[in-house]
Design a protein around this motif. Structure first.
Motif, PDB file in Angstrom:
ATOM      1  N   ASP A  82      15.437   0.343  10.453  1.00 29.22           N
ATOM      2  CA  ASP A  82      15.532  -0.857   9.621  1.00 29.22           C
ATOM      3  C   ASP A  82      14.738  -0.698   8.327  1.00 29.22           C
ATOM      4  O   ASP A  82      15.182  -1.140   7.255  1.00 29.22           O
ATOM      5  N   ASN A  83      13.566  -0.093   8.416  1.00 30.05           N
ATOM      6  CA  ASN A  83      12.761   0.123   7.206  1.00 30.05           C
ATOM      7  C   ASN A  83      13.486   1.041   6.226  1.00 30.05           C
ATOM      8  O   ASN A  83      13.502   0.798   5.010  1.00 30.05           O
ATOM      9  N   HIS A  84      14.080   2.096   6.750  1.00 32.17           N
ATOM     10  CA  HIS A  84      14.804   3.026   5.883  1.00 32.17           C
ATOM     11  C   HIS A  84      16.002   2.337   5.238  1.00 32.17           C
ATOM     12  O   HIS A  84      16.238   2.462   4.025  1.00 32.17           O
ATOM     13  N   ASN A  85      16.749   1.591   6.030  1.00 29.44           N
ATOM     14  CA  ASN A  85      17.932   0.913   5.497  1.00 29.44           C
ATOM     15  C   ASN A  85      17.554  -0.128   4.448  1.00 29.44           C
ATOM     16  O   ASN A  85      18.259  -0.307   3.449  1.00 29.44           O
ATOM     17  N   ILE A 104      15.448   1.992  -3.480  1.00 27.75           N
ATOM     18  CA  ILE A 104      14.225   2.795  -3.449  1.00 27.75           C
ATOM     19  C   ILE A 104      14.565   4.188  -2.941  1.00 27.75           C
ATOM     20  O   ILE A 104      15.223   4.343  -1.913  1.00 27.75           O
ATOM     21  N   SER A 105      14.121   5.197  -3.662  1.00 28.16           N
ATOM     22  CA  SER A 105      14.403   6.573  -3.272  1.00 28.16           C
ATOM     23  C   SER A 105      13.537   6.960  -2.078  1.00 28.16           C
ATOM     24  O   SER A 105      12.301   6.955  -2.164  1.00 28.16           O
ATOM     25  N   ARG A 131      14.881  10.468   4.540  1.00 31.05           N
ATOM     26  CA  ARG A 131      14.892  10.104   5.956  1.00 31.05           C
ATOM     27  C   ARG A 131      14.002  11.021   6.791  1.00 31.05           C
ATOM     28  O   ARG A 131      13.523  10.628   7.862  1.00 31.05           O
ATOM     29  N   SER A 132      13.746  12.237   6.327  1.00 31.04           N
ATOM     30  CA  SER A 132      12.943  13.176   7.115  1.00 31.04           C
ATOM     31  C   SER A 132      11.450  12.886   7.031  1.00 31.04           C
ATOM     32  O   SER A 132      10.664  13.488   7.756  1.00 31.04           O
ATOM     33  N   GLU A 133      11.041  11.958   6.142  1.00 30.91           N
ATOM     34  CA  GLU A 133       9.625  11.667   5.927  1.00 30.91           C
ATOM     35  C   GLU A 133       9.286  10.261   6.422  1.00 30.91           C
ATOM     36  O   GLU A 133      10.064   9.327   6.246  1.00 30.91           O
ATOM     37  N   LEU A 134       8.089  10.121   7.006  1.00 29.28           N
ATOM     38  CA  LEU A 134       7.651   8.817   7.495  1.00 29.28           C
ATOM     39  C   LEU A 134       6.132   8.734   7.456  1.00 29.28           C
ATOM     40  O   LEU A 134       5.442   9.737   7.686  1.00 29.28           O
ATOM     41  N   VAL A 135       5.625   7.545   7.152  1.00 25.41           N
ATOM     42  CA  VAL A 135       4.216   7.217   7.366  1.00 25.41           C
ATOM     43  C   VAL A 135       4.199   5.895   8.115  1.00 25.41           C
ATOM     44  O   VAL A 135       4.680   4.883   7.600  1.00 25.41           O
TER      45      VAL A 135
END
Length: 289
Positions: free
Chosen positions: A10-13, A20-21, A24-28
């Motif tokens: 949901d955050n990515h979507n 916002i650029s 998907r392979s990165e997360l904090v």
């Protein structure tokens, strides 16, 4: 796992919908939640690794002050890896220079001087000789101290990023004086041909992974390198790339012919490099003049 996975998705979507650029392979995660935090949480959330895999996350930020070494999250092949990040002493819960100096005093002054005394009981800490003036302490002491610490990481060839908080960009925008000082000090030391670089989280993660493999191969005595005339040869175990810096004009030998080696930086060329197909070692030809 399903709930964690849905929150990440949901955050990515949401970011994509807002233009916002993001990668998907990165997360904090918030406060690096889900990762082990000693002593209160000795293991990762057992659902975290699966949720990361569900969303294609390969690199997740971690706190370098707690876990300075990169590691895998979970045991599955291809599991996400941590990217340790340096915390900065620009606190999340202050908005003005006076508030920052006041909290800094609480942490770094003795009980006799009105502080918490943490600096007295923690062998890794040092107490200030006296409390900082709240009106000038941030600009005169904290900013140069934090800038010096951050710059020392850069000069030590440490690729780990630094992290701060959104609140540091609000009210008196406390982060900016630190960043300005880091940039000014760096530019005073280096020519424009050696600019600061700002790699993405995935690039830092890849760099740390390559360094770990290279260091392990070196420690095991499995790397050989030598020069004969203008030819430099480097051989490492299969799958291990070698960090090489060479003069401008260096060529890398291919199966057929040669190609310009590496990426230019500060008058030299550098790259993580491995043998080309049908080769067992890297061979570089140095310029003759």
């Amino acid at each position: 796992r399903a709930e964690l996975s849905a929150q990440i998705r949901d955050n990515h979507n949401w970011a994509v919908r807002k233009g916002i650029s993001v990668d998907r392979s990165e997360l904090v995660t918030g406060e690096h939640s889900g990762l082990r935090t000693l002593p209160q949480q000795p293991v990762d959330n057992p659902n975290l690794a699966g949720a990361l895999a569900d969303n294609g996350v390969k690199w997740t930020g971690s706190d370098n002050s707690r876990e300075p070494q990169q590691r895998a999250v979970g045991t599955a092949s291809g599991a996400a890896k941590t990217v340790p990040r340096h915390p900065m002493n620009v606190y999340y819960n202050v908005g003005t220079a006076a508030e920052m100096a006041d909290e800094y005093n609480w942490i770094y002054t003795s009980r006799a001087d009105g502080g918490s005394g943490i600096c007295e009981s923690n062998p890794a800490s040092t107490c200030l000789p006296a409390p900082l003036p709240t009106a000038t302490g941030y600009a005169d002491h904290i900013v140069p101290q934090e800038a010096r610490t951050a710059l020392s990481h850069v000069l030590g060839n440490d690729p780990r990023p630094h992290y701060v908080h959104q609140s540091n960009l609000a009210e008196e925008r406390l982060l900016y004086p630190v960043l300005d000082r880091v940039l000014a000090d760096y530019r005073a030391l280096f020519a424009p041909s050696a600019p600061l670089v700002n790699p993405a989280q995935r690039d830092v993660g890849t760099e740390l992974t390559r360094r770990a493999a290279w260091d392990q191969a070196l420690a095991a005595g499995k790397v050989t390198a030598y020069r004969i005339g203008t030819a430099v040869t480097v051989k490492a175990p299969a799958g291990v790339t070698a960090p090489v810096t060479a003069p401008e004009g260096t060529r890398k030998r291919l199966a057929l012919g040669t190609a310009a080696f590496g990426t230019p930086y500060a008058g030299t060329r550098s790259a993580w490099t491995a043998p080309e197909p049908l080769q067992t070692s890297v061979t570089l030809t140095l310029p003759t003049a």
